[in-house]
Write a protein that holds these residues in place. Structure first.
Motif, PDB file in Angstrom:
ATOM      1  N   SER A  40     -28.769 -42.612 -70.254  1.00 29.36           N
ATOM      2  CA  SER A  40     -28.870 -41.436 -71.407  1.00 29.36           C
ATOM      3  C   SER A  40     -28.867 -40.958 -72.394  1.00 29.36           C
ATOM      4  N   ARG A  41     -29.115 -40.295 -73.004  1.00 29.23           N
ATOM      5  CA  ARG A  41     -30.174 -40.305 -74.528  1.00 29.23           C
ATOM      6  C   ARG A  41     -29.190 -39.584 -75.331  1.00 29.23           C
ATOM      7  N   VAL A  42     -27.635 -39.584 -74.641  1.00 29.60           N
ATOM      8  CA  VAL A  42     -26.776 -38.916 -75.621  1.00 29.60           C
ATOM      9  C   VAL A  42     -25.852 -39.662 -76.360  1.00 29.60           C
ATOM     10  N   LEU A  43     -25.911 -39.891 -77.940  1.00 28.17           N
ATOM     11  CA  LEU A  43     -25.147 -40.652 -78.522  1.00 28.17           C
ATOM     12  C   LEU A  43     -23.761 -40.391 -78.989  1.00 28.17           C
ATOM     13  N   GLN A  44     -22.745 -40.726 -78.341  1.00 21.10           N
ATOM     14  CA  GLN A  44     -21.195 -40.860 -78.539  1.00 21.10           C
ATOM     15  C   GLN A  44     -20.602 -41.352 -80.049  1.00 21.10           C
ATOM     16  N   ALA A  45     -19.891 -40.408 -80.547  1.00 13.71           N
ATOM     17  CA  ALA A  45     -19.245 -40.777 -81.755  1.00 13.71           C
ATOM     18  C   ALA A  45     -18.114 -41.056 -80.279  1.00 13.71           C
ATOM     19  N   TRP A  46     -18.008 -42.275 -80.545  1.00 13.57           N
ATOM     20  CA  TRP A  46     -16.851 -43.311 -79.345  1.00 13.57           C
ATOM     21  C   TRP A  46     -15.582 -43.987 -80.484  1.00 13.57           C
ATOM     22  N   SER A  47     -16.127 -44.215 -81.518  1.00 17.17           N
ATOM     23  CA  SER A  47     -14.630 -44.661 -81.992  1.00 17.17           C
ATOM     24  C   SER A  47     -13.904 -43.317 -82.970  1.00 17.17           C
ATOM     25  N   THR A  48     -14.569 -42.142 -82.862  1.00 13.08           N
ATOM     26  CA  THR A  48     -13.807 -41.327 -83.739  1.00 13.08           C
ATOM     27  C   THR A  48     -12.778 -40.499 -82.721  1.00 13.08           C
ATOM     28  N   MET A  49     -13.570 -40.049 -80.904  1.00 13.06           N
ATOM     29  CA  MET A  49     -12.923 -38.837 -80.154  1.00 13.06           C
ATOM     30  C   MET A  49     -12.796 -39.709 -78.976  1.00 13.06           C
ATOM     31  N   MET A  50     -12.680 -41.087 -78.615  1.00 15.95           N
ATOM     32  CA  MET A  50     -13.456 -42.350 -77.762  1.00 15.95           C
ATOM     33  C   MET A  50     -12.573 -41.781 -76.342  1.00 15.95           C
ATOM     34  N   LEU A  51     -11.222 -40.773 -76.866  1.00 11.87           N
ATOM     35  CA  LEU A  51     -10.408 -40.467 -75.267  1.00 11.87           C
ATOM     36  C   LEU A  51     -10.885 -39.587 -74.444  1.00 11.87           C
ATOM     37  N   THR A  52     -12.116 -38.893 -75.450  1.00 15.83           N
ATOM     38  CA  THR A  52     -12.790 -37.229 -73.803  1.00 15.83           C
ATOM     39  C   THR A  52     -13.536 -37.601 -74.381  1.00 15.83           C
ATOM     40  N   GLU A  53     -14.320 -39.340 -74.504  1.00 12.52           N
ATOM     41  CA  GLU A  53     -16.051 -39.139 -74.083  1.00 12.52           C
ATOM     42  C   GLU A  53     -16.071 -40.791 -72.890  1.00 12.52           C
ATOM     43  N   ALA A  54     -16.974 -39.464 -72.363  1.00  8.86           N
ATOM     44  CA  ALA A  54     -17.643 -40.619 -71.069  1.00  8.86           C
ATOM     45  C   ALA A  54     -19.074 -40.088 -71.153  1.00  8.86           C
ATOM     46  N   ASP A  55     -19.946 -41.418 -70.527  1.00 10.84           N
ATOM     47  CA  ASP A  55     -21.655 -41.703 -70.665  1.00 10.84           C
ATOM     48  C   ASP A  55     -22.084 -42.335 -69.136  1.00 10.84           C
ATOM     49  N   ARG A  56     -23.159 -42.449 -69.392  1.00 13.80           N
ATOM     50  CA  ARG A  56     -23.710 -43.122 -68.181  1.00 13.80           C
ATOM     51  C   ARG A  56     -24.990 -43.733 -67.983  1.00 13.80           C
ATOM     52  N   MET A  57     -24.758 -44.877 -67.933  1.00 13.31           N
ATOM     53  CA  MET A  57     -26.085 -45.968 -68.143  1.00 13.31           C
ATOM     54  C   MET A  57     -26.355 -46.048 -66.041  1.00 13.31           C
ATOM     55  N   ASN A  58     -27.520 -45.996 -65.807  1.00 11.87           N
ATOM     56  CA  ASN A  58     -27.542 -46.348 -64.197  1.00 11.87           C
ATOM     57  C   ASN A  58     -26.945 -45.556 -63.510  1.00 11.87           C
ATOM     58  N   ASP A  59     -25.478 -46.755 -62.618  1.00 11.96           N
ATOM     59  CA  ASP A  59     -24.950 -46.366 -61.967  1.00 11.96           C
ATOM     60  C   ASP A  59     -23.652 -46.597 -62.754  1.00 11.96           C
ATOM     61  N   THR A  60     -23.469 -46.549 -64.429  1.00 10.12           N
ATOM     62  CA  THR A  60     -22.024 -47.012 -64.244  1.00 10.12           C
ATOM     63  C   THR A  60     -21.743 -46.118 -65.240  1.00 10.12           C
ATOM     64  N   LEU A  61     -20.450 -45.425 -64.671  1.00 10.13           N
ATOM     65  CA  LEU A  61     -19.739 -44.640 -66.027  1.00 10.13           C
ATOM     66  C   LEU A  61     -19.298 -45.651 -66.953  1.00 10.13           C
ATOM     67  N   VAL A  62     -19.329 -45.296 -68.621  1.00  8.20           N
ATOM     68  CA  VAL A  62     -19.183 -46.165 -69.441  1.00  8.20           C
ATOM     69  C   VAL A  62     -17.443 -45.101 -69.912  1.00  8.20           C
ATOM     70  N   LEU A  63     -16.809 -45.884 -70.068  1.00  6.49           N
ATOM     71  CA  LEU A  63     -15.186 -44.751 -70.659  1.00  6.49           C
ATOM     72  C   LEU A  63     -14.785 -45.255 -71.331  1.00  6.49           C
ATOM     73  N   TYR A  64     -13.686 -44.736 -72.266  1.00  9.56           N
ATOM     74  CA  TYR A  64     -12.478 -45.493 -73.610  1.00  9.56           C
ATOM     75  C   TYR A  64     -12.311 -46.753 -72.531  1.00  9.56           C
ATOM     76  N   ASN A  65     -12.631 -48.087 -72.880  1.00  7.46           N
ATOM     77  CA  ASN A  65     -11.987 -49.455 -72.147  1.00  7.46           C
ATOM     78  C   ASN A  65     -12.291 -49.389 -70.604  1.00  7.46           C
ATOM     79  N   ALA A  66     -13.262 -48.948 -70.443  1.00  6.95           N
ATOM     80  CA  ALA A  66     -13.080 -48.784 -69.047  1.00  6.95           C
ATOM     81  C   ALA A  66     -14.868 -48.878 -68.293  1.00  6.95           C
TER      82      ALA A  66
END
Length: 397
Positions: A40-66
């Motif tokens: 992903s080239r997307v940068l997330q402001a994870w620590s300010t709105m983390m519950l509504t964000e998801a991003d991907r690296m290869n075959d892994t989706l990164v979510l808040y605490n999961a």
């Protein structure tokens, strides 16, 4: 556990190899088990709105605490994967705050109330291993949990200090700072004095600091400390603050809320000039940003679903549900089109962390049960647009 999953993947790979040897010329018909190379080239402001964000690296989706493994369908919650852990490690006892996804690493901090301590760490996605970088006592931490990574530096709020001649009983007389930790040398340094305790850190991108302050979004070159107001929400007729702020290829994306109470607008603005535009005509409830497109749900009036039930005072009340169609558009707002509609009208998708890749929705959903006349529990799942099939994640503790 990660170890079990690794063994399972090795077994699958070995089975495929043996089949390829035994079938000879038919090997080209076997399914491709190789992982993708999506970054992903997307940068997330994870620590300010983390519950509504998801991003991907290869075959892994990164979510808040999961994290979610696209190949195996496994959802792993929490950051501790030690099968021998008794639940007393800082990863299990604390509250985790995601900060940045860079390459194969997800950076996060953990606050452990019992110790009054913050742990700053990263996790290697491919192995699941966690590396502790540094700790910070709570009294040396600033007012916000936000932090981010840029290059070799981990940026974070450092302690608030009483300004010269200030009143120790007034919070407004304390100054907050943004510091950074050099992950190569292991040293800390203060890089920015906040204008007040409400000078909020969102990003550092290629040495440029982006903060929100008094309704504006500011750009500060950390090499020269030259500061520029990029966008002023109040002057544009929007409420202060950001909803789901994200960055991609020189632009910031956000949902801006009109001060006069109009519908939420999907806004894009240039990271250097601040030039801005509303991307789609209709109000937007929530969106996901990927390398190739934007996916969004329009903000529509909630509609009743199911049979009415008796509420307080004996009045009849309904459950309500929002939009049943997900749309997509290009990064500049062109090419708006629907990509999938819930023909059943029973799936609730609004206000959750989600993303879309290769015509598959990944995110939380809940389904209304007509027999019980109530929504079921929320769960993470895939929705395949071509078939409408819903595949529930395998939760791994």
């Amino acid at each position: 556990m990660r170890m079990i999953k690794s063994i399972r993947k090795m077994a699958v790979a070995l089975a495929v190899l043996l089949l390829a040897v035994s079938l000879g010329g038919c090997a080209e018909n076997l399914p491709d088990m190789a992982p993708s190379s999506y970054e992903s080239r997307v940068l997330q402001a994870w620590s300010t709105m983390m519950l509504t964000e998801a991003d991907r690296m290869n075959d892994t989706l990164v979510l808040y605490n999961a994290i979610y493994d696209i190949q195996t369908g496994e959802l792993i919650r929490g950051y501790c994967e030690d099968p021998e852990c008794d639940g007393e490690c800082y990863l299990e006892r604390g509250y985790c705050f995601m900060h940045s996804l860079v390459g194969d690493r997800m950076y996060f901090s953990v606050f452990v109330p019992q110790e009054d301590m913050y742990y700053f760490c990263y996790r290697e996605i491919s192995t699941g291993s966690v590396q502790l970088l540094f700790t910070l006592p709570e009294e040396e931490r600033g007012a916000f949990e936000s932090a981010c990574v840029d290059g070799k530096y981990y940026y974070y709020y450092s302690n608030m200090q009483l300004k010269e001649g200030g009143n120790p009983d007034l919070l407004s007389d304390y100054l907050s700072y943004i510091s950074r930790y050099d992950m190569e040398s292991g040293t800390h340094e203060v890089v920015y004095e906040c204008r007040s305790g409400m000078d909020i850190l969102y990003y550092v991108i290629d040495g440029i600091l982006y903060t929100a302050y008094q309704g504006g979004f500011w750009r500060t070159d950390l090499a020269t400390m030259q500061q520029t107001l990029l966008i002023d929400h109040g002057a544009l007729g929007y409420r202060e603050g950001f909803v789901s702020l994200r960055y991609l290829d020189g632009y910031f994306y956000e949902i801006a809320i009109p001060a006069n109470g109009g519908g939420r607008q999907l806004l894009r603005f240039d990271a250097v000039s601040g030039e801005h535009a509303v991307l789609v005509d209709e109000p937007v409830a929530t969106y996901a940003l990927t390398n190739d497109a934007i996916y969004f749900f329009p903000q529509q009036p909630m509609r009743p679903i199911g049979e009415p039930v008796r509420g307080e005072g004996g009045e009849e009340e309904y459950e309500y549900i929002g939009s049943d169609t997900i749309y997509t558009c290009n990064h500049d707002g062109s090419g708006v089109r629907p990509v999938w509609t819930d023909e059943s009208g029973l799936i609730d998708l609004i206000g959750v962390a989600f993303t879309v890749f290769e015509d598959i929705y990944y995110g939380d959903i809940r389904i209304f049960d007509l027999e019980t006349n109530a929504f079921g529990e929320r769960f993470f799942a895939e929705i395949h647009f071509d078939t409408g099939e819903i595949i529930r994640a395998i939760e791994v503790e």
